[in-house]
Scaffold this active site. Structure first.
Site, PDB file in Angstrom:
ATOM      1  N   LYS A 135       4.176   2.516  11.292  1.00 29.68           N
ATOM      2  CA  LYS A 135       3.037   1.825  10.668  1.00 29.68           C
ATOM      3  C   LYS A 135       1.824   2.023  11.538  1.00 29.68           C
ATOM      4  CE  LYS A 135       2.434  -1.040   7.151  1.00 29.68           C
ATOM      5  NZ  LYS A 135       3.325  -1.047   5.991  1.00 29.68           N
TER       6      LYS A 135
HETATM    7  N1  GLU Z   1       2.404   0.720   2.803  1.00 32.94           N
HETATM    8  C1  GLU Z   1       3.528   0.757   1.922  1.00 32.94           C
HETATM    9  C2  GLU Z   1       4.655  -0.099   2.468  1.00 32.94           C
HETATM   10  O1  GLU Z   1       4.453  -0.991   3.270  1.00 32.94           O
HETATM   11  C3  GLU Z   1       3.945   2.184   1.583  1.00 32.94           C
HETATM   12  C4  GLU Z   1       4.341   3.014   2.747  1.00 32.94           C
HETATM   13  C5  GLU Z   1       4.566   4.492   2.424  1.00 32.94           C
HETATM   14  O2  GLU Z   1       4.468   4.864   1.272  1.00 32.94           O
HETATM   15  O3  GLU Z   1       4.824   5.238   3.363  1.00 32.94           O
HETATM   16  O4  GLU Z   1       5.775   0.024   2.084  1.00 32.94           O
END
Ligand code: GLU
Length: 444
Positions: A135
């Site tokens: 993240k």
């Molecule tokens: N931000 C989204 C999540 O928390 C999608 C992450 C992604 O597609 O890599 O799942």
């Protein structure tokens, strides 16, 4: 150079921190608030204890493998130069390349990003897609920036983290207050060094440059699929249910649309400004049009105003917290009247609140399952980019449903077998898979 208030960092510019310490963070002193990371560790520990997980595996999984922290200047439209701080946390890549979104939000901290990266590891494992967890985030209020400033900030941040991302290393995606335009800038910035038109370096891109049909609505679609699966197990007739949705952003709005399609009557919606309640139902189209016109969901014609806190405690069958984290706590969990909670947001429920809800007989579909439709469709986008072959909206939707239904079934089964709530069931299932991969790779 002017230092932007609240963005000052003691960390060195572009510091690459390998997590080598054998020790956990210092214990919390009295009165200190739990962070998202404390919460993530507590959730992990509950499952690890039940599984009697090897202490070496625990040691590895409790910390991100690598955290990149960057401080970077952005030249504002008026000539001032402001310093911003951002992070990319890569938690675990035993199952495949790191994967996870990047958020732009004033409250982003290193602790939050660490927690969110850990949740991504479990989310990808639950979904059964070949990715690990990561993240990123920049501490910024993007609403206060012009488009040109936002583009500069996005490009600078991405160019700094470029050294650790890549189509087979770490694949970012949108998250809170980032979108397909942000991903287009990211991809383009990356392409300046890698001259191969690297579509697969990020997902959630605009369609014209390798995005997937159905990606925008995927998280909300997934929330609805998990609610439908839960309703089947709980023998709830969705056509006779009511629902309150907190957050009318990318997740909440599409969850509304798909739940409505499944026959659920949505009676309350909200956004960061507050909420609207209409006992005889709120149509998706009506609130979407109102939000488009006024910028928020307040004073929707025919509705009563309610606060975000009141929305959570409404007498409804289904509750979808799809805004930010930490909204269901030990203080309000006892007052929640919904029988089914589907976490559209990441981390909306504190561990103590989980216990209260479980004791009350509330079924809670945890974030790492309920909102995994987004990353699952990111996986489908990545596959399409790699094979240079693009699927129709129906094909994407069908594949997403297959992934989500399987994930739901595995989590349901694991929680029943261990007599635990669905969050701990999901953790047991995910940790089991990551551990198996680490062992077979020879990490432990
Ligand atoms: N931000 C989204 C999540 O928390 C999608 C992450 C992604 O597609 O890599 O799942």
């Amino acid at each position: 150079m002017e230092i932007f208030p609240g963005r000052v960092s003691n960390l060195e510019d572009c510091l690459l921190l390998e997590t080598t310490s054998k020790h956990e963070a210092a214990p919390m002193s009295m009165g200190m608030q739990k962070t998202q990371y404390d919460m993530a560790l507590e959730q992990f520990q509950r499952a690890a204890d039940i599984m009697k997980l090897d202490p070496n595996v625990q040691e590895i999984l409790r910390k991100p493998r690598r955290i990149l922290s960057v401080n970077f200047p952005v030249k504002m439209d008026d000539g001032r130069i402001l310093l911003y701080q951002g992070f990319r946390s890569q938690h675990n890549n035993a199952l495949g390349p790191y994967k996870g979104g990047i958020r732009f939000h004033p409250n982003v901290t290193i602790d939050e990003v660490k927690a969110l990266s850990m949740w991504m590891t479990w989310k990808c494992a639950v979904a059964g897609i070949p990715f690990g967890g990561a993240k990123g985030g920049v501490t910024v209020n993007p609403k206060g920036l012009s488009r040109a400033e936002l583009e500069k900030l996005s490009r600078s941040f991405f160019s700094l983290i470029s050294e650790i991302v890549g189509p087979f290393r770490d694949i970012p995606a949108p998250d809170v207050y980032t979108d397909s335009q942000t991903m287009a800038w990211f991809m383009d910035e990356y392409s300046k060094n890698d001259r191969n038109n690297p579509f697969a370096v990020v997902t959630g891109k605009p369609l014209i440059i390798g995005g997937s049909l159905g990606r925008d609505s995927a998280t909300g679609r997934g929330v609805s699929v998990t609610v439908e699966e839960a309703a089947r197990h709980l023998k709830m007739d969705l056509k006779k249910t009511t629902c309150a949705i907190q957050g009318f952003g990318n997740v909440g709005s599409y969850a509304h649309m798909f739940l409505e399609e499944a026959g659920v009557k949505v009676v309350a919606v909200s956004d960061s400004k507050g909420g609207a309640l209409k006992k005889n139902g709120i149509w998706f189209n009506e609130v979407a049009a109102h939000k488009k016109k006024t910028g928020n969901v307040l004073s929707l014609p025919g509705s009563e105003p309610i606060t975000n806190e009141e929305l959570l405690e409404l007498d409804v069958d289904i509750l979808v917290p799809a805004a930010l984290e930490d909204v269901i706590t030990d203080e309000n969990a006892g007052k929640i009247r919904a029988k089914l909670v589907a976490e559209g947001a990441n981390g909306p429920t504190a561990p103590e609140a989980d216990d209260i809800l479980f004791k009350k007989g509330v079924t809670l579909i945890p974030d790492i399952l309920a909102n995994s439709g987004g990353v699952s469709t990111s996986y489908l986008e990545w596959v399409q980019n790699l094979q240079h072959l693009y699927w129709s909206a129906e094909e994407v939707d069908q594949r997403l449903k297959t992934i989500m239904k399987k994930a739901f079934a595995e989590v349901w089964k694991t929680s029943q077998e261990n007599n635990v709530n669905m969050r701990t069931g999901a953790y047991i299932y995910a940790i089991g898979k990551v551990t198996e991969a680490m062992k077979i790779r020879g990490w432990v």
